[in-house]
Design a protein around this motif. Structure first.
Motif, mmCIF file in Angstrom:
data_model
loop_
_atom_site.group_PDB
_atom_site.id
_atom_site.type_symbol
_atom_site.label_atom_id
_atom_site.label_comp_id
_atom_site.label_asym_id
_atom_site.label_seq_id
_atom_site.Cartn_x
_atom_site.Cartn_y
_atom_site.Cartn_z
ATOM 1 N N PHE A 644 0.833 -1.197 0.000
ATOM 2 C CA PHE A 644 0.000 0.000 0.000
ATOM 3 C C PHE A 644 0.869 1.250 0.000
ATOM 4 O O PHE A 644 2.009 1.229 0.471
ATOM 5 C CB PHE A 644 -0.962 0.008 1.198
ATOM 6 C CG PHE A 644 -0.293 0.268 2.517
ATOM 7 C CD1 PHE A 644 -0.200 1.566 3.018
ATOM 8 C CD2 PHE A 644 0.226 -0.775 3.264
ATOM 9 C CE1 PHE A 644 0.422 1.810 4.226
ATOM 10 C CE2 PHE A 644 0.851 -0.530 4.479
ATOM 11 C CZ PHE A 644 0.947 0.766 4.969
ATOM 12 N N THR A 645 0.307 2.334 -0.534
ATOM 13 C CA THR A 645 1.011 3.618 -0.550
ATOM 14 C C THR A 645 0.055 4.705 -0.083
ATOM 15 O O THR A 645 -1.160 4.632 -0.296
ATOM 16 C CB THR A 645 1.511 3.964 -1.962
ATOM 17 O OG1 THR A 645 0.410 3.877 -2.879
ATOM 18 C CG2 THR A 645 2.606 3.017 -2.401
ATOM 19 N N GLY A 646 0.611 5.670 0.585
ATOM 20 C CA GLY A 646 -0.181 6.817 1.047
ATOM 21 C C GLY A 646 0.579 8.092 0.770
ATOM 22 O O GLY A 646 1.812 8.087 0.639
ATOM 23 N N ASN A 647 -0.114 9.200 0.674
ATOM 24 C CA ASN A 647 0.518 10.472 0.326
ATOM 25 C C ASN A 647 0.495 11.439 1.497
ATOM 26 O O ASN A 647 -0.530 11.594 2.163
ATOM 27 C CB ASN A 647 -0.202 11.112 -0.865
ATOM 28 C CG ASN A 647 0.327 10.585 -2.195
ATOM 29 O OD1 ASN A 647 1.543 10.487 -2.371
ATOM 30 N ND2 ASN A 647 -0.562 10.232 -3.102
ATOM 31 N N VAL A 648 1.631 12.066 1.741
ATOM 32 C CA VAL A 648 1.722 13.183 2.675
ATOM 33 C C VAL A 648 2.648 14.212 2.038
ATOM 34 O O VAL A 648 3.403 13.894 1.114
ATOM 35 C CB VAL A 648 2.292 12.749 4.051
ATOM 36 C CG1 VAL A 648 1.345 11.806 4.764
ATOM 37 C CG2 VAL A 648 3.673 12.106 3.907
ATOM 38 N N SER A 649 2.606 15.415 2.526
ATOM 39 C CA SER A 649 3.486 16.451 1.975
ATOM 40 C C SER A 649 4.927 16.197 2.415
ATOM 41 O O SER A 649 5.170 15.602 3.468
ATOM 42 C CB SER A 649 3.038 17.832 2.444
ATOM 43 O OG SER A 649 3.252 17.963 3.846
ATOM 44 N N VAL A 650 5.858 16.673 1.602
ATOM 45 C CA VAL A 650 7.271 16.502 1.931
ATOM 46 C C VAL A 650 7.603 17.210 3.236
ATOM 47 O O VAL A 650 8.333 16.673 4.080
ATOM 48 C CB VAL A 650 8.156 17.035 0.783
ATOM 49 C CG1 VAL A 650 9.624 17.067 1.207
ATOM 50 C CG2 VAL A 650 7.989 16.184 -0.458
ATOM 51 N N GLU A 651 7.056 18.399 3.432
ATOM 52 C CA GLU A 651 7.342 19.156 4.649
ATOM 53 C C GLU A 651 6.883 18.402 5.889
ATOM 54 O O GLU A 651 7.625 18.271 6.882
ATOM 55 C CB GLU A 651 6.656 20.532 4.598
ATOM 56 C CG GLU A 651 7.210 21.476 3.540
ATOM 57 C CD GLU A 651 6.739 21.121 2.137
ATOM 58 O OE1 GLU A 651 5.797 20.301 2.000
ATOM 59 O OE2 GLU A 651 7.344 21.635 1.163
ATOM 60 N N GLU A 652 5.650 17.910 5.838
ATOM 61 C CA GLU A 652 5.108 17.171 6.989
ATOM 62 C C GLU A 652 5.889 15.889 7.224
ATOM 63 O O GLU A 652 6.227 15.537 8.366
ATOM 64 C CB GLU A 652 3.625 16.861 6.753
ATOM 65 C CG GLU A 652 2.948 16.220 7.951
ATOM 66 C CD GLU A 652 1.482 15.860 7.665
ATOM 67 O OE1 GLU A 652 0.776 15.515 8.625
ATOM 68 O OE2 GLU A 652 1.073 15.918 6.481
ATOM 69 N N GLY A 653 6.196 15.189 6.134
ATOM 70 C CA GLY A 653 6.917 13.926 6.259
ATOM 71 C C GLY A 653 8.313 14.108 6.823
ATOM 72 O O GLY A 653 8.751 13.371 7.707
ATOM 73 N N LEU A 654 9.046 15.117 6.308
ATOM 74 C CA LEU A 654 10.400 15.368 6.805
ATOM 75 C C LEU A 654 10.393 15.784 8.269
ATOM 76 O O LEU A 654 11.275 15.398 9.044
ATOM 77 C CB LEU A 654 11.061 16.463 5.967
ATOM 78 C CG LEU A 654 11.938 16.012 4.799
ATOM 79 C CD1 LEU A 654 12.514 17.214 4.073
ATOM 80 C CD2 LEU A 654 13.039 15.087 5.255
ATOM 81 N N HIS A 655 9.392 16.571 8.659
ATOM 82 C CA HIS A 655 9.296 17.014 10.051
ATOM 83 C C HIS A 655 9.220 15.822 10.991
ATOM 84 O O HIS A 655 9.875 15.786 12.045
ATOM 85 C CB HIS A 655 8.069 17.921 10.228
ATOM 86 C CG HIS A 655 7.834 18.326 11.650
ATOM 87 N ND1 HIS A 655 7.039 17.583 12.523
ATOM 88 C CD2 HIS A 655 8.295 19.391 12.362
ATOM 89 C CE1 HIS A 655 7.035 18.170 13.702
ATOM 90 N NE2 HIS A 655 7.780 19.279 13.637
ATOM 91 N N ASP A 656 8.419 14.828 10.602
ATOM 92 C CA ASP A 656 8.241 13.661 11.472
ATOM 93 C C ASP A 656 9.320 12.601 11.263
ATOM 94 O O ASP A 656 9.482 11.705 12.090
ATOM 95 C CB ASP A 656 6.858 13.038 11.225
ATOM 96 C CG ASP A 656 5.726 13.939 11.712
ATOM 97 O OD1 ASP A 656 5.951 14.685 12.686
ATOM 98 O OD2 ASP A 656 4.634 13.908 11.117
ATOM 99 N N LEU A 657 10.028 12.708 10.136
ATOM 100 C CA LEU A 657 11.094 11.735 9.868
ATOM 101 C C LEU A 657 12.363 12.061 10.655
ATOM 102 O O LEU A 657 13.061 11.164 11.131
ATOM 103 C CB LEU A 657 11.399 11.720 8.366
ATOM 104 C CG LEU A 657 12.356 10.634 7.862
ATOM 105 C CD1 LEU A 657 11.756 9.255 8.014
ATOM 106 C CD2 LEU A 657 12.729 10.889 6.397
ATOM 107 N N LEU A 658 12.647 13.350 10.789
ATOM 108 C CA LEU A 658 13.899 13.765 11.426
ATOM 109 C C LEU A 658 13.695 13.999 12.920
ATOM 110 O O LEU A 658 13.853 15.101 13.438
ATOM 111 C CB LEU A 658 14.440 15.017 10.745
ATOM 112 C CG LEU A 658 14.672 14.891 9.238
ATOM 113 C CD1 LEU A 658 15.109 16.208 8.632
ATOM 114 C CD2 LEU A 658 15.701 13.800 8.950
#
Length: 1112
Positions: A644-658
């Motif tokens: 499965f794949t889901g979409n989030v914004s790069v900004e939101e994703g990077l914020h929670d990734l780092l």
């Protein structure tokens, strides 16, 4: 009634004897007799009562339910599993679910691998072309004086501080791309074996000529930054390596590495071949001659590869096969067979008269039959005669079997100093398109054996056929002296380099071989792990069916504290790993280079074989074009069907990734950091950040994997706050809850440590050294894979293996799913690591009824307490491993080792099922034995004389045949050392070992076990919503004599002589290399070697004669 009666007797047994018996005044004798009878009767009844203890099942059931609820509450609270499942549930409407198409996937992976390997082949072609051009423009200079960088001598100074000859300053810098080894990226340098003179004119001319390759090496690295070592191995013995390194000799100061012995050199220099070694074991071959002959055979065997076939025939008064099982056939020269022959060669003894004629006839018959039946290599055919002389030339044999075509080449090796029959030995080689060499010392062996490779390469050289070869998997423990480098599996691509000079064309001069290495780990990175699912994997096999890469390939074993390659690590057959493929349909299809799919029901082991999982695997396979390799991938039904794949914004994703609690799989390729040297020091997380923020927009990244990783980071982000809130609430924290963690299919891992390192019991859990519990190139974490076995929301509990855990800890994990319509897949797993004491304290508190318990409705022992001396209580998991026991040492052990009687009964009753697993890569201890050659000692004087005689005779042979150069060659000393240690060595073997699985349909059971004069009762109850079972066992009845422990120890599979022989003779299906170069009409067969003569001094002869007289 029986229980009531037993209770009354029990109460009577506890009273004083005087109150239990009425006196009979009729006579003291009768009274005494009655007293004795009552004592005997009451004692026996007491014994029966002790054996009929009644454990109430309803009490155990109540304990199990209470314990299960407490465990679930603890696990859900500290893992946050409900919150995580809710977060994935909330986004189900926004995700896209796709079915994984294995056929498309395997072709995509194979295409990417083909492109990667194709770039390596192009690099090798450029090196070969440059080497041939350099040779063409170079004129040989016998008196050439030339200094070069010798990799052994660089950066070395003498006593005065001056650079040593062939040394000098050679800058080295640690390089990430080369495993942090200090290298020189601006130029190559030269390695020369210890037994080759480093200023020999051939060496100097070859080194000078090949300096032109440096520009090509550097250009290749710029065109393909993923290239590793590039090299040119010269036929004269030197080895040019780029980038240049400091070569480290062994502990004796010797550089044993000779490029001409490497598989890549041998396979590139010659076409496949059938070789029969004919060895003279007559009486004249005794002493050092036999030692030289044995070393010659071993050296020949080392020049053979898995595309070659071989057999060895020994002759004296009669002809015999070294391995009787191989009579009349050729066997594949794989590592197993070569090592087997070496062991047999070592046991050879000499006697009788040498009659070579029958041996030669037998050799021709075997080769002719192989060619007729389409067996063997179907290419070059060779007989190698090793003898100390031939009294005739056997012209009639060659006229019958080999002339006029001379299809079989005959190479002859004259052993020892004696030259009496040298002309006949040379005539045999020269009249059968072979080569004659005289081997007088151990130091001569290496160079003389290499000559046959040059002869076999002539047709290919004359025709200028530049065949590219790929080797089997290997570890270069000779080239690299650090474990991290030497234990890396790799394959090499190589190509021969020829002389283009017209004047030497008919001689077919092989200049050497060029090549480069490919780390198999780097190649397998192209088979993206996240696309294969929890139990899925990719694997590679060769045209011979041998494993090139497979997650179940275990090439190393432990000897003491040191890891070493197994003797047969690179000849493990696919059928020995995928052993459920009993008809070898998968192996046959892949070896033939076919594309297709098939399904198998398999028993897969988890946690290093301790636990078994039953899977339905779908196999997809195809060939990798321009290579001898085939690629296979496995998708397990129920685990790898959907993605499965889901979409989030790069900004939101990077914020929670780092965030500090988050890491990603370091061995996976999210972004290619190896394409640009400037990116090599970046971690995968740093590379993702730079790519997504536009700082390194030229990075090549896996867009789908990045999308999934960012999505998982956002969905799992609330877990950090949840865990942190628990940790900060110190008053509400339970002692012993140490680590909360979660992982997702994208390789994302979140971890929070509830306790500091000083208090933590599981100090190594989820650290970089804890490979079993991390995402790697080969597998998902153990806790992830095991959680997937059970429904989402049901926790699985287990203790890690003793060799992987740093203390008494328990892992609890559960799966988290995503469902779209009727399609469901596992999104990740979440869990908590706690100390064993946490669950022990809860269990012992529950498993003890208080003294004021209402026992009126209970039939049996009441109050029931696990802390009583005659009661044993256990908690075991679904594979029979103990978590809780009164005996602390039982934790982590298999329950059958603790109580064989109860485990045997559970197996018999069907609550546990025994599953047989097989290991065809095992190592077993050799049975040590010694052969006594003792004779009766007639007198001390006789013993002394015998010893002196032995010494003189051997010293005589030593004087006659010794060459000081043999000291430069250390292999015979190494052989002696190996023999010394042979008794306690490990050797490859096949083993069968058991695993046990709980049958979940059986929720509870109880039984009584009869054990001689007592009986043991036990009650077993499943602990709801877990994979655990509670056992309450009567503890005062010892059944160990009637029921021995049940262990998980593997048992070696012993084959009788007939079966063993059949297995050894059996030739599996293989795909032959496409090209064969065995004949060219312009070949100059007159270049067939020459004799050398060693002059014996008169003084030495006189000494020898004197010693001989004394010895007689």
């Amino acid at each position: 009634m029986q229980v009531a009666a037993a209770a009354q007797i029990s109460r009577w047994c506890t009273r004083k004897g005087g109150n239990a018996i009425k006196s009979d005044r009729s006579g003291p004798r009768r009274e005494g007799l009655m007293m004795l009878m009552w004592i005997i009767l009451s004692s026996s009844l007491c014994l029966v009562v002790d054996g009929q203890m009644k454990i109430p099942p309803e009490t155990v059931q109540q304990w199990a339910e209470t314990f299960g609820k407490e465990m679930a509450a603890l696990s859900f609270r500290y893992s946050g599993a409900k919150l995580l499942q809710k977060k994935y549930k909330d986004v189900e409407g926004t995700v896209k679910m796709e079915e994984v198409n294995g056929d498309v996937l395997v072709k995509k992976f194979a295409k990417e691998m083909e492109e990667m390997l194709g770039r390596k082949m192009e690099s090798v072609k450029r090196i070969a072309e440059a080497a041939e051009d350099a040779d063409l423009s170079h004129d040989y200079n016998e008196t050439l004086e030339f200094d070069y960088y010798n990799s052994l001598l660089i950066n070395t100074v003498d006593e005065d501080g001056n650079p040593v000859p062939l040394g000098g300053e050679f800058p080295l810098e640690r390089n990430e791309h080369f495993n942090k080894l200090p290298v020189n990226m601006q130029q190559s340098n030269i390695q020369v074996p210890t037994n080759v003179y480093n200023r020999d004119p051939d060496i100097l001319n070859g080194v000078y000529m090949s300096e032109a390759l440096d520009d090509v090496f550097i250009e290749n690295s710029q065109k393909d930054p993923t290239l590793t070592w590039q090299y040119f191995g010269s036929s004269t013995g030197f080895f040019r390596l780029y980038p240049g390194i400091q070569w480290i000799p062994d502990e004796h100061g010797v550089v044993a590495f000779d490029c001409r012995n490497r598989n890549w050199y041998i396979q590139a220099a010659t076409s496949p071949k059938d070789v029969i070694i004919v060895l003279d074991v007559s009486g004249s071959m005794k002493g050092l001659r036999l030692t030289i002959a044995k070393h010659t055979i071993n050296t020949i065997l080392d020049t053979l590869g898995e595309n070659d076939f071989v057999n060895i025939i020994a002759y004296s008064d009669y002809v015999r096969y070294l391995e009787p099982c191989f009579q009349g056939i050729l066997v594949q020269a794989d590592l197993d067979n070569r090592e087997h022959f070496k062991l047999l060669v070592n046991e050879l003894h000499v006697k009788g008269e040498g009659k070579v004629k029958n041996a030669m006839k037998e050799s021709f018959k075997v080769l002719n039959e192989a060619a007729t039946l389409g067996q063997g290599s179907l290419c070059n055919q060779v007989i190698m005669l090793i003898t100390d002389g031939a009294m005739e030339d056997f012209k009639d044999v060659f006229e019958e079997f080999n002339w006029p075509e001379r299809r079989v080449r005959v190479f002859t090796y004259l052993i020892g100093r004696e030259m009496t029959f040298a002309e006949n030995v040379k005539w045999i080689a020269c009249n059968n398109k072979g080569y004659y060499t005289h081997v007088s010392t151990l130091a001569d062996v290496q160079e003389n054996v290499m000559e046959y490779l040059h002869v076999l390469s002539r047709p290919m050289v004359i025709n200028h056929d530049h065949d590219i070869i790929w080797t089997e998997a290997y570890m270069d423990s000779v080239l690299f002296n650090t474990q991290a480098q030497s234990l890396l599996l790799m394959t090499s691509v190589a190509m021969p380099v020829f002389s283009k000079k017209e004047e030497t064309l008919s001689h077919g001069i092989l200049l050497g071989v060029v090549g480069t290495d490919v780390a198999l780990g780097e190649l397998m990175r192209l088979a993206s792990r996240y696309k294969l699912g929890i139990h899925g994997y990719a694997f590679l096999v060769t045209n011979n069916g041998y494993i090139l890469s497979h997650p179940e390939l275990r090439p190393l074993y432990k000897e003491g504290k040191k890891l070493k390659p197994k003797p047969n690590y690179n000849s493990v057959d696919l059928a020995e790993v995928e052993w459920e493929d009993t008809e070898e349909k998968l192996r046959t299809a892949m070896v033939k280079g076919e594309t297709g799919t098939m399904s198998l029901d398999v028993r897969s082991s988890v946690d290093k074989g301790r636990r078994v999982v039953f899977l339905k695997n779908d196999y997809f396979y195809t060939v990798i074009n321009e290579t001898p390799f085939s690629l296979g991938i496995v998708l397990s039904r129920g685990y790898g069907q959907y993605i499965f794949t889901g979409n989030v914004s790069v900004e939101e994703g990077l914020h929670d990734l780092l965030t500090p609690d988050l890491t990603i799989a370091s061995e996976w390729t999210y972004c290619e950091t190896d394409l640009n040297p400037a990116h090599r020091k970046l971690s995968q997380l740093q590379a993702i950040s730079k790519y997504l923020t536009g700082k390194e927009a030229n990075l090549k990244c896996d867009e789908l994997l990045l999308q999934q990783t960012l999505f998982d980071a956002v969905v799992t982000a609330p877990m950090e706050a949840y865990w942190t809130a628990l940790m900060l609430n110190t008053s509400g924290m339970d002692d012993g809850m140490e680590t909360a963690f979660l992982g997702t299919r994208s390789g994302l891992l979140r971890v929070l440590k509830y306790t500091g390192i000083e208090k933590r019991v599981g100090k190594t859990f989820l650290t970089s050294t804890d490979k079993e519990n991390m995402f790697t190139l080969d597998h998902f974490p153990v806790w992830y894979r095991r959680a997937a076995e059970f429904p989402a929301g049901q926790f699985l509990y287990y203790m890690p293996r003793q060799d992987t855990r740093a203390g008494r800890i328990v892992i609890a994990s559960t799966a988290v799913t995503v469902t779209v319509g009727k399609k469901s897949t596992i999104a990740g797993a979440v869990g908590v690591q706690m100390t064993l004491e946490v669950i022990e304290s809860k269990f012992w508190a529950i498993a003890a009824q208080s003294n004021d318990t209402d026992c009126s409705s209970v039939e049996g022992i009441c109050p029931l307490r696990c802390d009583k001396f005659d009661i044993e209580c256990y908690v075991i998991d679904n594979n029979g491993f103990v978590l809780i026991s009164k005996q602390r040492s039982d934790a982590g052990r298999f329950f059958g080792e603790t109580d064989g009687s109860v485990m045997s009964t559970l197996i018999r009753m069907g609550m546990f099922k025994r599953v047989s697993l097989f290991d065809y890569q095992a190592m077993c201890k050799t049975s040590s034995h010694s052969v006594s050659c003792a004779r009766p000692i007639l007198s001390p004087f006789y013993g002394l004389v015998s010893t002196f005689k032995w010494f003189l005779s051997n010293f005589l042979l030593f004087l006659l045949e010794f060459n000081i150069c043999s000291f430069w060659h250390t292999e015979h000393f190494a052989d002696a050392y190996v023999q010394k240690k042979k008794g306690n060595a490990l050797q490859p073997c096949d083993t069968e070992y058991p695993s046990f699985v709980y049958e979940p349909s059986v929720k509870e059971t109880n039984s009584i076990i009869k054990c001689g004069r007592c009986q043991k009762m036990f009650v077993v109850q499943q602990i709801p919503e877990t994979n655990l079972l509670m056992l309450v066992v009567q503890g005062d009845c010892d059944c160990s004599k009637q029921f021995p422990p049940i262990t998980l120890e593997p048992m070696e599979v012993k084959y009788n002589a007939s079966v063993k022989c059949d297995r050894m003779r059996f030739q599996k299906i293989r795909r032959r290399p496409e090209s064969c170069h065995s004949y060219h009409p312009q070949e100059n067969a007159d270049d067939c070697g020459g004799a050398s003569f060693t002059r014996l001094s008169a003084s030495l002869l006189l000494i020898c004669v004197s010693f001989a007289a004394l010895a007689s």
